[in-house]
Design a protein around this motif. Sequence first.
Motif, PDB file in Angstrom:
ATOM      1  N   ALA A 281       0.834  -1.207   0.000  1.00  0.00           N
ATOM      2  CA  ALA A 281       0.000   0.000   0.000  1.00  0.00           C
ATOM      3  C   ALA A 281       0.871   1.261   0.000  1.00  0.00           C
ATOM      4  O   ALA A 281       0.582   2.238  -0.687  1.00  0.00           O
ATOM      5  CB  ALA A 281      -0.928  -0.011   1.217  1.00  0.00           C
ATOM      6  N   TYR A 352      -6.545  -1.662   6.538  1.00  0.00           N
ATOM      7  CA  TYR A 352      -7.333  -0.694   5.744  1.00  0.00           C
ATOM      8  C   TYR A 352      -7.481   0.620   6.514  1.00  0.00           C
ATOM      9  O   TYR A 352      -7.355   1.707   5.957  1.00  0.00           O
ATOM     10  CB  TYR A 352      -8.740  -1.240   5.454  1.00  0.00           C
ATOM     11  CG  TYR A 352      -8.789  -2.332   4.415  1.00  0.00           C
ATOM     12  CD1 TYR A 352      -8.891  -2.017   3.055  1.00  0.00           C
ATOM     13  CD2 TYR A 352      -8.762  -3.670   4.780  1.00  0.00           C
ATOM     14  CE1 TYR A 352      -8.960  -3.027   2.093  1.00  0.00           C
ATOM     15  CE2 TYR A 352      -8.831  -4.671   3.835  1.00  0.00           C
ATOM     16  CZ  TYR A 352      -8.929  -4.346   2.498  1.00  0.00           C
ATOM     17  OH  TYR A 352      -8.982  -5.333   1.554  1.00  0.00           O
ATOM     18  N   ALA A 374      -4.696   3.078  -1.568  1.00  0.00           N
ATOM     19  CA  ALA A 374      -4.215   2.162  -0.519  1.00  0.00           C
ATOM     20  C   ALA A 374      -5.152   0.968  -0.377  1.00  0.00           C
ATOM     21  O   ALA A 374      -4.713  -0.187  -0.370  1.00  0.00           O
ATOM     22  CB  ALA A 374      -4.092   2.913   0.806  1.00  0.00           C
ATOM     23  N   SER A 377      -4.893  -1.543  -3.173  1.00  0.00           N
ATOM     24  CA  SER A 377      -3.665  -2.338  -3.065  1.00  0.00           C
ATOM     25  C   SER A 377      -3.786  -3.390  -1.949  1.00  0.00           C
ATOM     26  O   SER A 377      -3.365  -4.539  -2.124  1.00  0.00           O
ATOM     27  CB  SER A 377      -2.485  -1.396  -2.785  1.00  0.00           C
ATOM     28  OG  SER A 377      -1.397  -2.118  -2.287  1.00  0.00           O
ATOM     29  N   ILE A 378      -4.366  -2.986  -0.825  1.00  0.00           N
ATOM     30  CA  ILE A 378      -4.507  -3.938   0.296  1.00  0.00           C
ATOM     31  C   ILE A 378      -5.399  -5.116  -0.122  1.00  0.00           C
ATOM     32  O   ILE A 378      -5.070  -6.282   0.108  1.00  0.00           O
ATOM     33  CB  ILE A 378      -5.072  -3.223   1.544  1.00  0.00           C
ATOM     34  CG1 ILE A 378      -4.079  -2.161   2.039  1.00  0.00           C
ATOM     35  CG2 ILE A 378      -5.366  -4.216   2.665  1.00  0.00           C
ATOM     36  CD1 ILE A 378      -4.672  -1.152   3.007  1.00  0.00           C
TER      37      ILE A 378
END
Length: 384
Positions: A281, A352, A374, A377-378
């Motif tokens: 992330a 998250y 982010a 990506s997570i």
Amino acid sequence: MERDEYLQIPGPTNIPPRILRSLSMPLINHRGPEFEALLKYCLKSLKKVFRTDHDILFFPSSGSGGLESAIVNFFSPGDKIVVACHGLFSERVALIAENYGVDVIKVNKEWGETVRSEEIGVVLKNDLNHEIKAVCLPQNETTSGITNDIESIGKMMKLSGHPALLIVDVVSSLACMPFETDLWGVDVAITASQKGFMLPPGLSMIAVGERAWKLTEESKLPKWYWDYKAVRAKMEEYQMPYTPPTTLLFGLKEALDILEEEGLENVWKRHSLMAEATRNAIKAMGLSLYAEAGYESDTVTAIHMPDGIVFKEFSNILKSKYGVVLGGGLQKLQGKIFRVGHLGSIHKLDIYAIMGAIEMSLFELGYPVELGTASKSISETFLK
Ligand SMILES: Cc1ncc(COP(=O)(O)O)c(C=O)c1O
């Protein structure tokens, strides 16, 4: 109601409710049978986390106390030891030893770089008379988010035939990352309560092997509180020489049960996955990692502060708007990096929250990032 705070400094860590409840239990007589049963239980269970048959000693102290205890129990003034120096905590060991008149041979690396077994191997090879008594280093240098490969260092030391002890600081790695005291040939492993064990600070725990016990016979440095032999003698009766931190032992029992229920290897895997999701992330947001590639820590990620962003403003927004608390850079890294602790009680959805808060705070400060980067990506990391 929102969760109060995400304490994402690299320790102390968030304390799970089960442990918090155990910390509120009424005290017991520390010279009575209930305490004996508690200590016996903790020691047996803790050996599984250290992966050792060595003796385990407790001290009512922070991790630094544990480090100092090792110096005063094994060495005498003028003894030679090797200390890897690549961050605040590894350098602290050198400082403690020097304060006691121990002759420290430093293996200096840049903060953020790992210490390789070859680098220690060269120093041991040049020590033809086997004067060096020990090699000391951390498994995880928390200052810069870097890990050292203790397994290969242990292997190298065994193969070299050099009799030096291997003393490892596992304060920010035990119960988080794979660590094998006995299999890797670690003579002494030192940890503390406030990181992987998800407890308040105040309890150091030290595994001491047979070869190390032999050195305690030769040590001439003064000690009373830290005297391993006296502590071992009392702990064999499941007591302590002085008033123990009973409340922390209530918590430790609960923490050990939590680790056992999840399974230690699953705990390691979870930390590895949380670290990977964090790193991915961070990179997806265009930020860069501080630690040497390939040796990034699974418990703390160090990130370069982006140009033009001031840590204090960034951390103020994180805390006041989202309840997320991160670590800053220490000493020479102050203002240059920020650190995300992802150890102990840390689970998928926490990542998250933490990364989302980082993204929004940076965005507010003018950092160019597309919102949602982010979390995308997570999810990709977790669904892989
Ligand atoms: C690797 C390492 N060693 C030693 C210490 C010192 O422990 P304490 O602050 O509990 O004295 C820390 C603290 O963060 C650490 O991360």
